[in-house]
Design a protein around this motif. Structure first.
Motif, short mmCIF file in Angstrom:
data_model
loop_
_atom_site.label_atom_id
_atom_site.label_comp_id
_atom_site.label_asym_id
_atom_site.label_seq_id
_atom_site.Cartn_x
_atom_site.Cartn_y
_atom_site.Cartn_z
N TYR A 1 -0.54 2.00 47.24
CA TYR A 1 -0.80 0.79 48.18
C TYR A 1 -2.50 1.15 48.23
O TYR A 1 -2.77 2.14 48.97
CB TYR A 1 -0.27 0.98 49.47
CG TYR A 1 -0.56 -0.13 50.45
CD1 TYR A 1 -0.46 -1.45 49.91
CD2 TYR A 1 -1.17 0.07 51.48
CE1 TYR A 1 -0.79 -2.62 50.69
CE2 TYR A 1 -1.30 -0.96 52.27
CZ TYR A 1 -1.39 -2.13 51.88
OH TYR A 1 -1.64 -3.48 52.83
N ASP A 2 -3.36 0.46 47.88
CA ASP A 2 -4.68 0.40 47.87
C ASP A 2 -5.52 -0.81 47.86
O ASP A 2 -5.95 -1.40 46.88
CB ASP A 2 -5.37 1.40 46.69
CG ASP A 2 -6.84 1.78 46.90
OD1 ASP A 2 -7.24 1.59 47.94
OD2 ASP A 2 -7.10 2.40 45.81
N PRO A 3 -5.35 -1.43 49.16
CA PRO A 3 -5.84 -2.90 48.96
C PRO A 3 -7.23 -3.22 48.81
O PRO A 3 -7.59 -4.09 48.61
CB PRO A 3 -5.45 -3.31 50.41
CG PRO A 3 -4.84 -2.38 51.14
CD PRO A 3 -4.61 -1.04 50.41
N SER A 4 -8.23 -2.17 49.02
CA SER A 4 -9.42 -2.12 49.03
C SER A 4 -9.93 -2.08 47.44
O SER A 4 -10.81 -2.31 47.14
CB SER A 4 -10.08 -0.95 49.75
OG SER A 4 -9.95 0.21 49.15
N ASN A 5 -9.03 -1.55 46.48
CA ASN A 5 -9.30 -1.52 45.06
C ASN A 5 -9.50 -3.01 44.49
O ASN A 5 -8.47 -3.77 44.67
CB ASN A 5 -8.11 -0.91 44.58
CG ASN A 5 -8.58 -0.39 43.11
OD1 ASN A 5 -9.12 -1.12 42.20
ND2 ASN A 5 -8.28 0.98 42.82
N PRO A 6 -10.46 -3.18 43.79
CA PRO A 6 -10.73 -4.52 43.14
C PRO A 6 -9.68 -4.84 42.25
O PRO A 6 -9.55 -5.91 42.12
CB PRO A 6 -12.10 -4.44 42.67
CG PRO A 6 -12.37 -2.90 42.53
CD PRO A 6 -11.73 -2.38 43.76
N ALA B 1 -6.35 -4.19 42.80
CA ALA B 1 -5.09 -4.35 43.23
C ALA B 1 -4.41 -5.94 43.46
O ALA B 1 -5.45 -6.80 43.27
CB ALA B 1 -5.32 -3.97 44.98
N GLY C 1 -1.66 -5.83 47.52
CA GLY C 1 -2.45 -4.75 47.50
C GLY C 1 -1.98 -3.49 46.87
O GLY C 1 -2.66 -2.14 47.24
#
Lengths: 159, 124
Positions: A102-107, A109, A113
């Motif tokens: 879970y890494d919603p800040s990754n472009p 994603a 997320g």
């Protein structure tokens, strides 16, 4: 000329081991690759080695193994193919499911997320690299020794 | 009595051929050290050499191209791998080193025999 077959054999071993080293390099370089789509993420690649000789390995069978003597008899036909070189018969991809993170800040994603990371096992790749490198060195050593033997044979009767 | 070069060189000519073939077999074992289901092989040197000696054509040069014959055997693995490979790299390396020393020794013997012959011919 059969005396020079040893160079072909050692050469085939070297080329197969370098393919293995290449896949290790590819896997290690992509160890941290991520993707938003689990079907698009990098999968670890592994070469499949196969020995090359007129008679298939299946015909050899494990039947001759396991006797009390150190050596057991192979069939007469096999003597004709005393030596087998090696080839890479294919590259298989590791189909183990990629790990979801879970890494919603990754472009990269996806809409939920999540990113999916490759299924490369870095420790396994490192040991594979050492093994491939050692096997490569073995084949180089075989080739050097065979070369010296041939050169000495050429000098037979001259000294 | 004519001198037969074959009998003059003795066992060494056959031993050299056999050792060259053993080099090949051991090189194949080492090249296939990581091949699944590959079974390591070796030449039973003593049996192969005596077979080559007994089968030698007395008229000369007919030493077989297929010396190992039935003497090419499978190694019995001490610790077989799960992938069916029976190559023990250390064992093969030791055998390869030993075989190459034997080859050099045979070459030395042959050289000595040829030098003797040259001395006899030139008389100096």
């Amino acid at each position: 000329m059969s005396s020079f077959k040893v160079f072909d054999i050692a050469g085939s071993g070297m080329s197969a081991e370098s393919v293995r080293l290449n896949t290790v390099a590819s896997n290690l370089a992509n160890a941290d690759s991520v993707s938003g789509d689990p079907t698009q993420v990098y999968q670890a690649k592994h070469p499949v080695f196969q020995s090359v000789q007129a008679l298939g390995e299946a015909a050899l069978g494990p039947a001759a193994l396991g006797g009390a003597a150190t050596l057991s008899v192979a069939s007469n036909q096999l003597a004709q193919q005393a030596s087998a070189s090696v080839k890479v018969s294919g590259i298989t991809a590791n189909t183990a499911a990629p790990e979801a993170r879970y890494d919603p800040s990754n472009p990269l994603a996806n809409s939920d997320g999540y990113v999916y990371s490759s299924n490369v096992n870095v420790v396994e790749e490192m040991t594979d690299m050492i093994s491939a490198s050692r096997s490569y060195q073995n084949n180089v050593e075989v080739m050097n020794t065979a070369r010296n033997m041939m050169l000495d044979t050429l000098k037979l009767g001259q000294s | 009595m004519a001198l037969s070069l074959d009998s003059y060189l003795g066992v060494h000519a056959q031993a050299l051929t056999l050792e060259a073939q053993r080099t090949e077999v051991l090189a194949a074992n080492l090249a296939n050290a990581d091949t699944p289901n590959y079974k390591a092989r070796d030449i039973d040197f003593k049996a192969a050499l005596s077979a080559a000696n007994n089968g030698a054509d007395p008229s000369g040069n007919a030493l077989g191209t297929n010396l190992p014959g039935n003497n090419l055997k499978y190694r019995v693995p001490m610790a077989p791998a799960l992938d069916g490979n029976t190559v023990d790299t250390q064992l093969e390396q030791a055998a390869f080193a030993e075989n190459s020393v034997r080859y050099q020794a045979t070459l030395t013997f042959l050289n000595a025999r040829l030098k003797e012959l040259m001395t006899a011919i030139t008389g100096s």
